[in-house]
Design a protein around this motif. Structure first.
Motif, PDB file in Angstrom:
ATOM      1  N   GLY A   4      25.926 -10.200  -0.749  1.00 38.81           N
ATOM      2  CA  GLY A   4      25.452 -11.392  -0.033  1.00 38.81           C
ATOM      3  C   GLY A   4      24.777 -11.110   1.306  1.00 38.81           C
ATOM      4  O   GLY A   4      23.650 -11.550   1.539  1.00 38.81           O
ATOM      5  N   THR A   5      25.456 -10.350   2.176  1.00 44.13           N
ATOM      6  CA  THR A   5      24.851 -10.140   3.502  1.00 44.13           C
ATOM      7  C   THR A   5      23.629  -9.230   3.404  1.00 44.13           C
ATOM      8  O   THR A   5      22.791  -9.229   4.289  1.00 44.13           O
ATOM      9  CB  THR A   5      25.851  -9.511   4.495  1.00 44.13           C
ATOM     10  OG1 THR A   5      26.381  -8.342   3.898  1.00 44.13           O
ATOM     11  CG2 THR A   5      26.981 -10.460   4.854  1.00 44.13           C
ATOM     12  N   VAL A  41      29.230  -2.519   4.840  1.00 42.46           N
ATOM     13  CA  VAL A  41      29.925  -1.390   5.468  1.00 42.46           C
ATOM     14  C   VAL A  41      29.533  -0.124   4.702  1.00 42.46           C
ATOM     15  O   VAL A  41      29.303  -0.178   3.497  1.00 42.46           O
ATOM     16  CB  VAL A  41      31.468  -1.557   5.446  1.00 42.46           C
ATOM     17  CG1 VAL A  41      31.918  -2.648   6.394  1.00 42.46           C
ATOM     18  CG2 VAL A  41      31.972  -1.826   4.048  1.00 42.46           C
ATOM     19  N   TRP A  60      25.233  -1.469  -2.492  1.00 48.06           N
ATOM     20  CA  TRP A  60      24.764  -1.616  -1.104  1.00 48.06           C
ATOM     21  C   TRP A  60      25.415  -2.841  -0.495  1.00 48.06           C
ATOM     22  O   TRP A  60      25.270  -3.955  -0.997  1.00 48.06           O
ATOM     23  CB  TRP A  60      23.239  -1.710  -1.065  1.00 48.06           C
ATOM     24  CG  TRP A  60      22.604  -0.387  -1.369  1.00 48.06           C
ATOM     25  CD1 TRP A  60      22.359   0.131  -2.608  1.00 48.06           C
ATOM     26  CD2 TRP A  60      22.186   0.605  -0.427  1.00 48.06           C
ATOM     27  NE1 TRP A  60      21.806   1.384  -2.493  1.00 48.06           N
ATOM     28  CE2 TRP A  60      21.679   1.699  -1.166  1.00 48.06           C
ATOM     29  CE3 TRP A  60      22.177   0.674   0.977  1.00 48.06           C
ATOM     30  CZ2 TRP A  60      21.181   2.847  -0.565  1.00 48.06           C
ATOM     31  CZ3 TRP A  60      21.669   1.814   1.572  1.00 48.06           C
ATOM     32  CH2 TRP A  60      21.189   2.884   0.823  1.00 48.06           C
ATOM     33  N   LYS A 107      22.899  -2.357  -6.424  1.00 44.42           N
ATOM     34  CA  LYS A 107      23.402  -3.731  -6.274  1.00 44.42           C
ATOM     35  C   LYS A 107      23.477  -4.092  -4.782  1.00 44.42           C
ATOM     36  O   LYS A 107      23.975  -3.311  -3.975  1.00 44.42           O
ATOM     37  CB  LYS A 107      24.779  -3.843  -6.927  1.00 44.42           C
ATOM     38  CG  LYS A 107      25.428  -5.198  -6.761  1.00 44.42           C
ATOM     39  CD  LYS A 107      26.449  -5.210  -5.659  1.00 44.42           C
ATOM     40  CE  LYS A 107      26.890  -6.602  -5.296  1.00 44.42           C
ATOM     41  NZ  LYS A 107      27.932  -6.618  -4.249  1.00 44.42           N
ATOM     42  N   ASP A 110      40.575  -1.737   5.491  1.00 41.78           N
ATOM     43  CA  ASP A 110      39.470  -2.661   5.746  1.00 41.78           C
ATOM     44  C   ASP A 110      39.032  -2.460   7.199  1.00 41.78           C
ATOM     45  O   ASP A 110      39.798  -2.725   8.127  1.00 41.78           O
ATOM     46  CB  ASP A 110      39.957  -4.105   5.526  1.00 41.78           C
ATOM     47  CG  ASP A 110      38.828  -5.106   5.706  1.00 41.78           C
ATOM     48  OD1 ASP A 110      37.786  -4.732   6.282  1.00 41.78           O
ATOM     49  OD2 ASP A 110      38.992  -6.262   5.288  1.00 41.78           O
ATOM     50  N   PRO A 111      37.800  -1.994   7.421  1.00 40.76           N
ATOM     51  CA  PRO A 111      37.379  -1.695   8.792  1.00 40.76           C
ATOM     52  C   PRO A 111      37.374  -2.922   9.696  1.00 40.76           C
ATOM     53  O   PRO A 111      37.413  -2.784  10.909  1.00 40.76           O
ATOM     54  CB  PRO A 111      35.965  -1.143   8.628  1.00 40.76           C
ATOM     55  CG  PRO A 111      35.574  -1.340   7.225  1.00 40.76           C
ATOM     56  CD  PRO A 111      36.779  -1.666   6.419  1.00 40.76           C
ATOM     57  N   ARG A 112      37.358  -4.112   9.098  1.00 42.43           N
ATOM     58  CA  ARG A 112      37.378  -5.299   9.956  1.00 42.43           C
ATOM     59  C   ARG A 112      38.786  -5.584  10.478  1.00 42.43           C
ATOM     60  O   ARG A 112      38.976  -6.347  11.409  1.00 42.43           O
ATOM     61  CB  ARG A 112      36.849  -6.516   9.202  1.00 42.43           C
ATOM     62  CG  ARG A 112      35.453  -6.247   8.765  1.00 42.43           C
ATOM     63  CD  ARG A 112      34.665  -7.431   8.344  1.00 42.43           C
ATOM     64  NE  ARG A 112      33.463  -6.951   7.702  1.00 42.43           N
ATOM     65  CZ  ARG A 112      32.399  -6.499   8.353  1.00 42.43           C
ATOM     66  NH1 ARG A 112      32.375  -6.480   9.667  1.00 42.43           N
ATOM     67  NH2 ARG A 112      31.342  -6.050   7.708  1.00 42.43           N
ATOM     68  N   GLY A 134      43.265  -4.488  -3.079  1.00 36.17           N
ATOM     69  CA  GLY A 134      42.729  -5.386  -2.051  1.00 36.17           C
ATOM     70  C   GLY A 134      41.485  -4.917  -1.319  1.00 36.17           C
ATOM     71  O   GLY A 134      40.964  -5.646  -0.489  1.00 36.17           O
ATOM     72  N   GLY A 137      30.575   2.286   2.951  1.00 37.16           N
ATOM     73  CA  GLY A 137      31.467   3.020   2.071  1.00 37.16           C
ATOM     74  C   GLY A 137      32.830   2.393   1.937  1.00 37.16           C
ATOM     75  O   GLY A 137      33.104   1.309   2.466  1.00 37.16           O
ATOM     76  N   PHE A 151      36.633   2.670   2.922  1.00 40.38           N
ATOM     77  CA  PHE A 151      37.330   3.228   4.073  1.00 40.38           C
ATOM     78  C   PHE A 151      38.827   3.303   3.812  1.00 40.38           C
ATOM     79  O   PHE A 151      39.334   2.711   2.852  1.00 40.38           O
ATOM     80  CB  PHE A 151      37.029   2.376   5.305  1.00 40.38           C
ATOM     81  CG  PHE A 151      35.673   2.661   5.891  1.00 40.38           C
ATOM     82  CD1 PHE A 151      35.529   3.452   7.020  1.00 40.38           C
ATOM     83  CD2 PHE A 151      34.530   2.168   5.291  1.00 40.38           C
ATOM     84  CE1 PHE A 151      34.282   3.734   7.543  1.00 40.38           C
ATOM     85  CE2 PHE A 151      33.272   2.440   5.806  1.00 40.38           C
ATOM     86  CZ  PHE A 151      33.151   3.235   6.944  1.00 40.38           C
ATOM     87  N   ASP A 184      29.251  -6.803  -8.439  1.00 43.37           N
ATOM     88  CA  ASP A 184      29.494  -5.360  -8.587  1.00 43.37           C
ATOM     89  C   ASP A 184      29.686  -5.036 -10.073  1.00 43.37           C
ATOM     90  O   ASP A 184      29.183  -4.030 -10.584  1.00 43.37           O
ATOM     91  CB  ASP A 184      30.784  -4.934  -7.861  1.00 43.37           C
ATOM     92  CG  ASP A 184      30.741  -5.200  -6.366  1.00 43.37           C
ATOM     93  OD1 ASP A 184      29.637  -5.232  -5.814  1.00 43.37           O
ATOM     94  OD2 ASP A 184      31.824  -5.377  -5.770  1.00 43.37           O
TER      95      ASP A 184
HETATM   96  P1  ADP Z   1      29.285  -7.760  -0.684  1.00 37.22           P
HETATM   97  O1  ADP Z   1      28.937  -9.167  -0.327  1.00 37.22           O
HETATM   98  O2  ADP Z   1      28.255  -6.768  -0.269  1.00 37.22           O
HETATM   99  O3  ADP Z   1      29.732  -7.603  -2.100  1.00 37.22           O
HETATM  100  P2  ADP Z   1      32.041  -7.823   0.193  1.00 37.22           P
HETATM  101  O4  ADP Z   1      32.288  -8.769   1.323  1.00 37.22           O
HETATM  102  O5  ADP Z   1      32.415  -8.249  -1.165  1.00 37.22           O
HETATM  103  O6  ADP Z   1      30.511  -7.383   0.260  1.00 37.22           O
HETATM  104  O7  ADP Z   1      32.756  -6.420   0.482  1.00 37.22           O
HETATM  105  C1  ADP Z   1      32.547  -5.752   1.700  1.00 37.22           C
HETATM  106  C2  ADP Z   1      33.728  -5.999   2.631  1.00 37.22           C
HETATM  107  O8  ADP Z   1      34.885  -5.389   2.064  1.00 37.22           O
HETATM  108  C3  ADP Z   1      33.598  -5.339   3.983  1.00 37.22           C
HETATM  109  O9  ADP Z   1      32.892  -6.151   4.893  1.00 37.22           O
HETATM  110  C4  ADP Z   1      35.051  -5.113   4.386  1.00 37.22           C
HETATM  111  O10 ADP Z   1      35.493  -6.057   5.340  1.00 37.22           O
HETATM  112  C5  ADP Z   1      35.844  -5.325   3.095  1.00 37.22           C
HETATM  113  N1  ADP Z   1      36.802  -4.252   2.825  1.00 37.22           N
HETATM  114  C6  ADP Z   1      38.111  -4.434   2.541  1.00 37.22           C
HETATM  115  N2  ADP Z   1      38.729  -3.262   2.378  1.00 37.22           N
HETATM  116  C7  ADP Z   1      37.804  -2.304   2.550  1.00 37.22           C
HETATM  117  C8  ADP Z   1      37.850  -0.873   2.514  1.00 37.22           C
HETATM  118  N3  ADP Z   1      38.980  -0.198   2.249  1.00 37.22           N
HETATM  119  N4  ADP Z   1      36.698  -0.194   2.748  1.00 37.22           N
HETATM  120  C9  ADP Z   1      35.543  -0.856   3.013  1.00 37.22           C
HETATM  121  N5  ADP Z   1      35.453  -2.207   3.078  1.00 37.22           N
HETATM  122  C10 ADP Z   1      36.567  -2.925   2.848  1.00 37.22           C
END
Ligand code: ADP
Ligand code: ASP
Ligand code: MG
Length: 525
Positions: A12-13, A227, A224, A9, A234-236, A259, A229, A231, A206
């Protein structure tokens, strides 16, 4: 022998640029070489679902023109990068336009219509991608996900059309129907028993991928994203967040529900029920190790992560007269059910019951909330507290490490806590605080509990692999343009300023002062 299905899967990015599509193509080839038949599940281009969600409310006031233009532009940009004609999505663009014009005339729209409009995001993206793949000579069959996933009737119109659940029993007929070619399909959308388009809730791609893994009995589900994996936070928000290399399904489920938006909370169930391992990887850096979820490998007990959910409201329900009377709690819950509000956390005292409501789960409409509160006020004093954030410590057997949390709890000094709740499954402890304090609290708890923890499943810190290391290089063109008007110039990287400011705020300081004289820029202040 028929190759086993594997589901990948892309969020968006991960589908928004031609560069990412080259990575996807490489992954398809790699998985085929490994002997699997891949199913590629895609979200819409990043930002498009938000745009489509806002489009119909705008259309009610006849203000949908700019959004329509933006919708076309965003797809035209990718089509140009792919060298694919925009014609392949003209029918979808016209459908959105027709529906928006209808809504402008009528001044109203239904959840069913909203689902149809939002579904076009995923449909358009996959049509462009299928055309590009055909040009690359790749044998990929495009399928409409609505012909693959069947939803179950929901309890109300909103849930039925906008946040549906699907059946996910193994379907050998579908396995045969799909044959052995790679499949390209959409996340987020399915069809209800009457043939209408439904959505699986925001972030639901997902979950689509997980349903398909179960239906096709895939050997693995790969998520996919942007980030590499799951973490420890939230790494941001926490650049020091560490990779969780392995996690059990239940822990991952709790973390997602508390969350960690990297996984939609509903996606773990279908995979776990079928023992399908889930990998989480980053499309921009596919070489990096990610997270593996399964119940095969035992993980250590204790705090694994800090997660936060924003937009929480608390209802503090107080009464002296009713406590110890049979049915008091029932009365509260019946009232909430009547208004379609689902309760998240609950704390009870002698004369007070406090419940938390998650804005996302409840799609909180102020009118609904007001009506519910008015009804509760007939038999209790009710205070609405918010906006709040629920900050959770997540990990297996968390009660067994309570004694180790002592020093970390200093993070709460001078920080009003509205509510503490401990999950009955022993996987989380949650603190509800003012929303404005959430990031600071997450940083501070992470610093005390996880920055230097040496549990075997913890991997590298995110900032070590993040593209931030080359931030100035990335902005080379913009920097040169700024400098062209004359030098010297002072350039501030606001994202980095923000991160550093948050690290500072996480220190156990009583107060922090900012010298405006040193940097009077309004953006920095
Ligand atoms: P996608 O569009 O690929 O589904 P999302 O934006 O839904 O991506 O999810 C990815 C984002 O989840 C990351 O950019 C990150 O900021 C956020 N996030 C929040 N908590 C976590 C965490 N514990 N580990 C990894 N990412 C996290
Ligand atoms: N595109 C949908 C959304 O933004 C589904 C997803 O990305 O998972 O909610
Ligand atoms: Mg997502």
């Amino acid at each position: 022998m028929t190759p086993s299905r594997i589901v990948l899967k892309f969020g968006g990015t991960s589908v928004s640029t031609i560069e990412r599509w080259r990575t996807i193509l490489n992954l398809i080839r790699e998985r085929e070489k490994q002997g699997f038949a891949p199913v590629i599940v895609c979200s819409a281009i990043s930002g498009i679902s938000n745009l489509l969600e806002a489009l119909l409310p705008d259309a009610m006031h006849g203000r949908h023109g700019p959004a329509l233009a933006n919708l076309r532009d965003r797809h035209a940009t990718l089509a140009r990068e792919m060298d694919v004609p925009i014609d392949v999505i003209e029918a979808d663009l016209s459908e959105v336009e027709r529906i928006a014009s209808g809504v402008a005339l009528l001044g109203e729209f239904t959840p069913r219509l909203r689902a149809r409009v939002m579904a076009t995001g995923e449909l358009m993206l996959t049509r462009l991608a299928a055309a590009w793949m055909a040009q690359q000579g790749v044998d990929v069959a495009w399928h409409d996900a609505r012909d693959l996933l069947r939803s179950i009737a929901g309890p109300n119109e909103n849930r039925h059309f906008l946040s549906a659940n699907c059946t996910c029993e193994a379907d050998p007929t579908l396995v045969t129907r799909l044959g052995t070619a790679a499949v390209l399909t959409q996340g987020f959308i399915a069809r209800d028993p009457d043939g209408h388009t439904v959505l699986l809730g925001r972030g639901g791609s997902d979950t689509s991928a997980a349903y398909l893994s179960a239906v096709l009995q895939a050997v693995r589900l790969e998520i996919w994203t942007d980030v590499p994996g799951m973490f420890t936070a939230d790494p941001r928000v926490v650049p020091h967040a560490r990779l969780l290399r392995r996690l059990g399904y239940a822990e991952a489920q709790e973390l997602a529900a508390m969350g960690a938006k990297v996984l939609h909370p509903r996606c773990i169930g279908p995979a776990a029920a079928n023992g399908i391992p889930i990998w989480i990887r980053a499309t921009p850096t596919p070489q990096l190790e990610g997270t593996e979820l399964s119940d095969e490998i035992a993980t250590s007990p204790g705090v694994k992560a800090v997660a936060a959910r924003r937009g929480i409201l608390l209802l503090s329900i107080e009464t002296l007269g009713m406590w110890q009377e049979a049915g008091f709690l029932a009365r509260i819950f019946v009232t909430m059910e009547k208004h379609g509000l689902s309760v998240d956390h609950i704390a009870t005292g002698e004369s007070n019951v406090t419940v938390s409501l998650d804005a996302l789960a409840n799609a909180l409409d102020p009118r609904i909330l007001d009506a519910c509160v008015a009804e509760l006020r007939a038999f209790a004093d009710v205070k609405v507290i918010g906006p709040c954030a629920a900050v959770s410590l997540v990990g297996r057997q968390i009660r067994s490490v309570l004694h180790e949390l002592g020093p970390a709890l200093e993070a709460f000094a001078e920080l009003p806590i509205h509510m503490v709740s401990q999950a009955a499954n022993d996987l989380a402890i949650t603190f509800v605080v003012d929303e404005a304090h959430a990031d600071r609290l997450v940083l501070s708890l992470h610093q005390r509990l996880l920055d230097h923890a040496n549990t075997p499943e913890l991997g590298r810190a995110w900032h070590l692999d993040a593209p931030a290391a080359s931030r100035w290089v990335v902005h080379r063109e913009a920097l040169l343009a700024m400098a062209s008007a004359g030098t010297p110039v002072y350039v501030h990287d606001l994202e980095k300023v923000r991160r550093q400011a948050m690290r500072l705020r996480a220190l156990p300081l009583e107060r922090a002062f900012f010298a405006m004289k040193a940097c009077p820029l309004p953006e920095v202040i």
